[in-house]
Design a protein around this motif. Structure first.
Motif, PDB file in Angstrom:
ATOM      1  N   GLN B  16      19.304  -5.672  10.063  1.00 21.92           N
ATOM      2  CA  GLN B  16      20.078  -4.818  10.962  1.00 21.92           C
ATOM      3  C   GLN B  16      20.145  -3.404  10.411  1.00 21.92           C
ATOM      4  OE1 GLN B  16      20.872  -5.819  13.864  1.00 21.92           O
ATOM      5  NE2 GLN B  16      20.334  -7.972  13.515  1.00 21.92           N
ATOM      6  N   VAL B  17      19.079  -2.673  10.688  1.00 19.09           N
ATOM      7  CA  VAL B  17      18.973  -1.284  10.235  1.00 19.09           C
ATOM      8  C   VAL B  17      18.463  -0.465  11.406  1.00 19.09           C
ATOM      9  CG1 VAL B  17      17.901   0.300   8.596  1.00 19.09           C
ATOM     10  CG2 VAL B  17      18.456  -2.029   7.889  1.00 19.09           C
ATOM     11  N   GLY B  21      18.045   4.815   9.848  1.00 18.39           N
ATOM     12  CA  GLY B  21      18.406   4.377   8.515  1.00 18.39           C
ATOM     13  C   GLY B  21      19.836   3.899   8.377  1.00 18.39           C
ATOM     14  N   VAL B  23      22.862   1.463   8.397  1.00 21.14           N
ATOM     15  CA  VAL B  23      22.917   0.027   8.134  1.00 21.14           C
ATOM     16  C   VAL B  23      24.165  -0.554   8.782  1.00 21.14           C
ATOM     17  CG1 VAL B  23      23.006  -1.722   6.303  1.00 21.14           C
ATOM     18  CG2 VAL B  23      21.732   0.406   5.954  1.00 21.14           C
ATOM     19  N   ARG B  42      24.630   6.976   4.537  1.00 20.75           N
ATOM     20  CA  ARG B  42      25.103   8.002   3.598  1.00 20.75           C
ATOM     21  C   ARG B  42      24.630   9.358   4.096  1.00 20.75           C
ATOM     22  NH1 ARG B  42      26.937   7.945  -1.730  1.00 20.75           N
ATOM     23  NH2 ARG B  42      26.475   5.717  -1.980  1.00 20.75           N
TER      24      ARG B  42
END
Lengths: 136, 258
Positions: B16-17, B21, B23, B42
């Motif tokens: 599941q990404v 990018g 998550v 991030r």
């Protein structure tokens, strides 16, 4: 990299669409993806060693042994990492289903590999024992 | 071998990404009820991305340093004695016991004259291969024996050339002894102090083929022996298979010509 094709149908075959015909460019695409994934996996410490041919032409004979070589390459790449789809057991009666099978596996491997790389933890962003590897 | 490093390090592979990018994480309330999924990525705009901690880095570390972190397993007593696995370490006790188990006990009978003998001497030439093994002699005399003044026969184990110029034990002796009477036998349990054996001082030929340096030991010398039938020098703590001993008795005439 060229986009992988794994949505061929009987209609493509009957209507002779671009993806309904399996030609040299299709073999080159598949073999190039094998090279790409094998190299990428090896660089991330999932070593794969395969023999490929990426300069197929229409005059090249597409022999059973060559097709079997490609099949084994894809199997080796999948075994070095992960895939959800299982490789077809042989190249006998190679049809659009088996062609889809090959490229679907390569697609899955590429997706999972990309996912894995995406969530790498980087030095300085976590401490030993931290739970769940949360980003914050 | 055991290894402090994990044999097969693996990276986590999520399904599941998002393409960007992000998550998937699941959020919960304090009661453990799911509040649904969130997709997080991030976004701290680093000036330095840093090194990824992954299988590639780990395998590199393992390849570089892994062997030095290996801890050999300890050999069992049976493995030590059989010598079946040289990747396992043995304690010094196991080494000693393993060597000792393989040793062959040898005994030699020496016939000596039954008449009175002055300065009877029995020499033992020994080449002891293992310089960490305590060599013990047991010598039996099957006849009662006294010195001329009725004192005990003097057991003397001597070396032609003291090894390091150092005599261990009683002066002039390279052994410690205890005497006991067993039936009509005198039994002397003589322990060769192994430190002084290791100097190889002489070359001898054995059976015309084997030559080795030996240390000559004078087993005993007596001034007056009466009715001695046999002397049995015997290694109680046996030697290794490479060792040999040769024992010979000398009467006073031979000794005087030495």
């Amino acid at each position: 990299m060229d986009e992988l094709v794994f949505n061929r149908t009987i209609d493509d075959l009957l209507n002779q669409t671009e993806i309904g015909q399996y030609q040299a460019q299709d073999l080159n695409r598949v073999e190039s993806w094998c090279v790409y994934l094998a190299n990428k996996l090896t660089s991330y410490s999932y070593p794969v060693s395969i023999v490929t041919k990426t300069n197929w032409t229409m005059s090249d004979k597409r022999t059973t042994s060559q097709m079997e070589r490609i099949r084994k390459n894809i199997k080796a790449i999948a075994q070095a990492f992960y895939s959800f789809t299982q490789i077809a057991p042989s190249v006998t009666n190679f049809d659009f289903n088996k062609a889809n099978n090959w490229e679907k596996i390569l697609y899955e491997i590429d997706t999972l590999l990309t996912n894995m790389i995406t969530i790498f933890l980087y030095s300085g962003t976590f401490y030993s024992g931290e739970s769940e590897g949360l980003l914050v | 071998m055991s290894n402090h490093l994990v044999e097969n390090f693996k990276d986590r592979v999520p399904r599941q990404v998002l393409p960007n990018g992000a998550v998937r994480y699941e959020e919960f309330d304090e009661n453990g009820n799911s509040l649904g999924y969130k997709w997080i990525k991030r976004a701290d705009d680093p000036t330095e991305v840093g090194n990824a901690w992954n299988k590639y880095i780990y395998d590199g570390i393992k390849a570089e340093f892994g062997d030095v972190l290996y801890t050999a397993e300890k050999a069992t007593q049976a493995e030590a004695e059989a010598g079946v696995d040289d990747t396992k370490y043995m304690t010094s006790l196991k080494v000693n016991q393993a060597i000792s188990q393989r040793l062959v006990t040898r005994s030699y009978d020496i016939d000596v004259p039954t008449t009175n003998q002055l300065n009877l001497r029995v020499d033992l030439d020994s080449y002891v291969n293992e310089n960490t093994v305590l060599v013990v002699f047991e010598s039996y005399i099957n006849q009662f024996a006294f010195d001329s003044d009725g004192s005990w026969m003097d057991w003397l184990v001597n070396s032609e050339n003291p090894v390091f110029g150092l005599w261990i034990g009683e002066a002039g002796r390279l052994h410690t002894s205890s005497m006991s009477i067993v039936g009509n036998r005198y039994k002397s349990h003589t322990k060769m102090i192994i430190d002084v054996k290791s100097k190889l001082v002489k070359i001898v030929m054995i059976s015309g083929t084997l030559s080795a340096e030996v240390t000559k030991y004078e087993l005993f010398r007596g001034t007056y022996l009466n009715n001695i039938g046999k002397i049995f020098p015997r290694f109680v703590k046996a030697l290794s298979s490479k060792d040999f001993i040769k024992v010979k008795a000398f009467d006073s005439a031979e000794i005087s010509n030495m």
